[in-house]
Design a protein around this motif. Structure first.
Motif, PDB file in Angstrom:
ATOM      1  N   PRO A 153       1.742   6.381  -1.399  1.00 34.55           N
ATOM      2  CA  PRO A 153       2.591   7.018  -0.652  1.00 34.55           C
ATOM      3  C   PRO A 153       1.746   8.011  -0.009  1.00 34.55           C
ATOM      4  CG  PRO A 153       3.395   7.112  -2.813  1.00 34.55           C
ATOM      5  CD  PRO A 153       2.379   6.327  -2.919  1.00 34.55           C
ATOM      6  N   ASP A 154       1.064   8.942  -0.985  1.00 40.29           N
ATOM      7  CA  ASP A 154       0.488  10.071  -0.315  1.00 40.29           C
ATOM      8  C   ASP A 154      -0.743  10.025   0.693  1.00 40.29           C
ATOM      9  OD1 ASP A 154       2.108  11.585  -1.763  1.00 40.29           O
ATOM     10  OD2 ASP A 154       0.667  12.079  -3.326  1.00 40.29           O
ATOM     11  N   LEU A 155      -1.486   8.781   0.360  1.00 38.89           N
ATOM     12  CA  LEU A 155      -2.800   8.660   1.328  1.00 38.89           C
ATOM     13  C   LEU A 155      -2.060   7.858   2.592  1.00 38.89           C
ATOM     14  CD1 LEU A 155      -5.369   6.820  -1.044  1.00 38.89           C
ATOM     15  CD2 LEU A 155      -5.347   8.918   0.333  1.00 38.89           C
ATOM     16  N   MET A 156      -1.001   7.191   2.473  1.00 38.33           N
ATOM     17  CA  MET A 156      -0.280   6.499   3.567  1.00 38.33           C
ATOM     18  C   MET A 156       0.274   7.903   4.692  1.00 38.33           C
ATOM     19  SD  MET A 156      -0.685   3.225   3.837  1.00 38.33           S
ATOM     20  CE  MET A 156       0.332   2.796   4.953  1.00 38.33           C
ATOM     21  N   ALA A 157       0.703   8.923   4.046  1.00 42.66           N
ATOM     22  CA  ALA A 157       1.482   9.902   4.964  1.00 42.66           C
ATOM     23  C   ALA A 157       0.258  10.751   5.191  1.00 42.66           C
ATOM     24  CB  ALA A 157       2.321  10.790   3.972  1.00 42.66           C
ATOM     25  N   SER A 158      -0.961  10.471   4.790  1.00 41.25           N
ATOM     26  CA  SER A 158      -2.061  11.297   5.480  1.00 41.25           C
ATOM     27  C   SER A 158      -2.394  11.137   7.055  1.00 41.25           C
ATOM     28  CB  SER A 158      -3.393  11.317   4.554  1.00 41.25           C
ATOM     29  OG  SER A 158      -3.185  11.544   3.414  1.00 41.25           O
ATOM     30  N   HIS A 159      -2.800  11.950   7.899  1.00 37.11           N
ATOM     31  CA  HIS A 159      -2.964  11.587   9.072  1.00 37.11           C
ATOM     32  C   HIS A 159      -4.487  11.049   9.241  1.00 37.11           C
ATOM     33  CE1 HIS A 159      -3.233  12.351  13.386  1.00 37.11           C
ATOM     34  NE2 HIS A 159      -4.326  12.911  13.431  1.00 37.11           N
ATOM     35  N   GLY A 160      -4.734  10.073   9.909  1.00 41.10           N
ATOM     36  CA  GLY A 160      -5.741   9.221  10.404  1.00 41.10           C
ATOM     37  C   GLY A 160      -6.392   8.403   9.386  1.00 41.10           C
ATOM     38  N   ILE A 161      -5.539   7.885   8.400  1.00 40.62           N
ATOM     39  CA  ILE A 161      -5.853   7.107   7.436  1.00 40.62           C
ATOM     40  C   ILE A 161      -5.163   5.828   7.576  1.00 40.62           C
ATOM     41  CG2 ILE A 161      -6.318   6.319   5.113  1.00 40.62           C
ATOM     42  CD1 ILE A 161      -6.551   9.398   4.262  1.00 40.62           C
ATOM     43  N   VAL A 212       0.743  -1.222   0.087  1.00 36.53           N
ATOM     44  CA  VAL A 212       0.061  -0.052  -0.004  1.00 36.53           C
ATOM     45  C   VAL A 212       0.767   1.346  -0.166  1.00 36.53           C
ATOM     46  CG1 VAL A 212      -1.645   1.319   1.411  1.00 36.53           C
ATOM     47  CG2 VAL A 212      -2.052  -1.154   1.008  1.00 36.53           C
ATOM     48  N   THR A 213       1.973   1.388   0.841  1.00 36.84           N
ATOM     49  CA  THR A 213       2.764   2.257   0.921  1.00 36.84           C
ATOM     50  C   THR A 213       3.500   2.744  -0.355  1.00 36.84           C
ATOM     51  OG1 THR A 213       3.191   2.051   3.202  1.00 36.84           O
ATOM     52  CG2 THR A 213       4.968   3.404   1.980  1.00 36.84           C
ATOM     53  N   LYS A 214       3.977   1.493  -1.142  1.00 38.37           N
ATOM     54  CA  LYS A 214       4.479   1.674  -2.659  1.00 38.37           C
ATOM     55  C   LYS A 214       3.391   1.983  -3.655  1.00 38.37           C
ATOM     56  CE  LYS A 214       6.585  -1.153  -6.039  1.00 38.37           C
ATOM     57  NZ  LYS A 214       6.806  -2.632  -6.584  1.00 38.37           N
ATOM     58  N   THR A 260      -3.802   1.895   7.133  1.00 35.62           N
ATOM     59  CA  THR A 260      -3.398   0.989   6.303  1.00 35.62           C
ATOM     60  C   THR A 260      -4.559   0.201   5.504  1.00 35.62           C
ATOM     61  OG1 THR A 260      -0.936   0.729   7.153  1.00 35.62           O
ATOM     62  CG2 THR A 260      -1.777  -0.675   5.529  1.00 35.62           C
ATOM     63  N   LEU A 261      -5.142  -0.283   6.385  1.00 34.90           N
ATOM     64  CA  LEU A 261      -6.280  -1.065   6.028  1.00 34.90           C
ATOM     65  C   LEU A 261      -7.522  -0.338   5.026  1.00 34.90           C
ATOM     66  CD1 LEU A 261      -7.625  -3.876   5.625  1.00 34.90           C
ATOM     67  CD2 LEU A 261      -8.883  -3.443   7.545  1.00 34.90           C
ATOM     68  N   THR A 262      -7.547   0.901   5.536  1.00 35.51           N
ATOM     69  CA  THR A 262      -8.477   1.869   4.698  1.00 35.51           C
ATOM     70  C   THR A 262      -7.811   2.255   3.581  1.00 35.51           C
ATOM     71  OG1 THR A 262      -9.198   2.754   6.826  1.00 35.51           O
ATOM     72  CG2 THR A 262      -9.564   3.933   4.893  1.00 35.51           C
ATOM     73  N   VAL A 263      -6.721   2.540   3.420  1.00 31.06           N
ATOM     74  CA  VAL A 263      -5.984   2.833   2.111  1.00 31.06           C
ATOM     75  C   VAL A 263      -6.049   1.635   1.161  1.00 31.06           C
ATOM     76  CG1 VAL A 263      -3.731   3.493   0.951  1.00 31.06           C
ATOM     77  CG2 VAL A 263      -4.472   4.452   3.082  1.00 31.06           C
ATOM     78  N   ALA A 264      -5.795   0.382   1.602  1.00 29.71           N
ATOM     79  CA  ALA A 264      -5.979  -0.827   0.898  1.00 29.71           C
ATOM     80  C   ALA A 264      -7.567  -0.952   0.107  1.00 29.71           C
ATOM     81  CB  ALA A 264      -5.539  -1.902   1.767  1.00 29.71           C
ATOM     82  N   LYS A 265      -8.170  -0.577   1.020  1.00 30.85           N
ATOM     83  CA  LYS A 265      -9.577  -0.856   0.491  1.00 30.85           C
ATOM     84  C   LYS A 265     -10.043   0.065  -0.537  1.00 30.85           C
ATOM     85  CE  LYS A 265     -11.609  -2.817   4.703  1.00 30.85           C
ATOM     86  NZ  LYS A 265     -12.439  -2.417   5.926  1.00 30.85           N
ATOM     87  N   MET A 266      -9.256   1.372  -0.465  1.00 30.56           N
ATOM     88  CA  MET A 266      -9.453   2.438  -1.500  1.00 30.56           C
ATOM     89  C   MET A 266      -8.925   1.883  -2.631  1.00 30.56           C
ATOM     90  SD  MET A 266      -8.744   5.776   0.982  1.00 30.56           S
ATOM     91  CE  MET A 266      -9.344   6.840   0.086  1.00 30.56           C
TER      92      MET A 266
END
Length: 49
Positions: free
Chosen positions: A31-39, A26-28, A41-47
């Motif tokens: 990266p911008d979403l992972m750097a966001s405050h309050g999001i 997910v970070t790969k 890893t699982l949420t970013v993966a679902k997105m």
């Protein structure tokens, strides 16, 4: 009981390994979403899905 405890430990280690791999992927990919405050890893993966 000992066998259940060993199985639990093995599954726990497997879950940790999968979590680390998901975070790496997910970070790969986002990266911008992972750097966001309050999001998380699982949420970013679902997105991404």
């Amino acid at each position: 009981m000992r066998a259940l405890a060993r199985r639990w430990l093995w599954l726990h280690e497997e879950i940790i390994a999968h979590d680390k791999e998901r975070e790496r992927i997910v970070t790969k990919r986002a990266p911008d979403l992972m750097a966001s405050h309050g999001i998380a890893t699982l949420t970013v993966a679902k997105m991404l899905i």
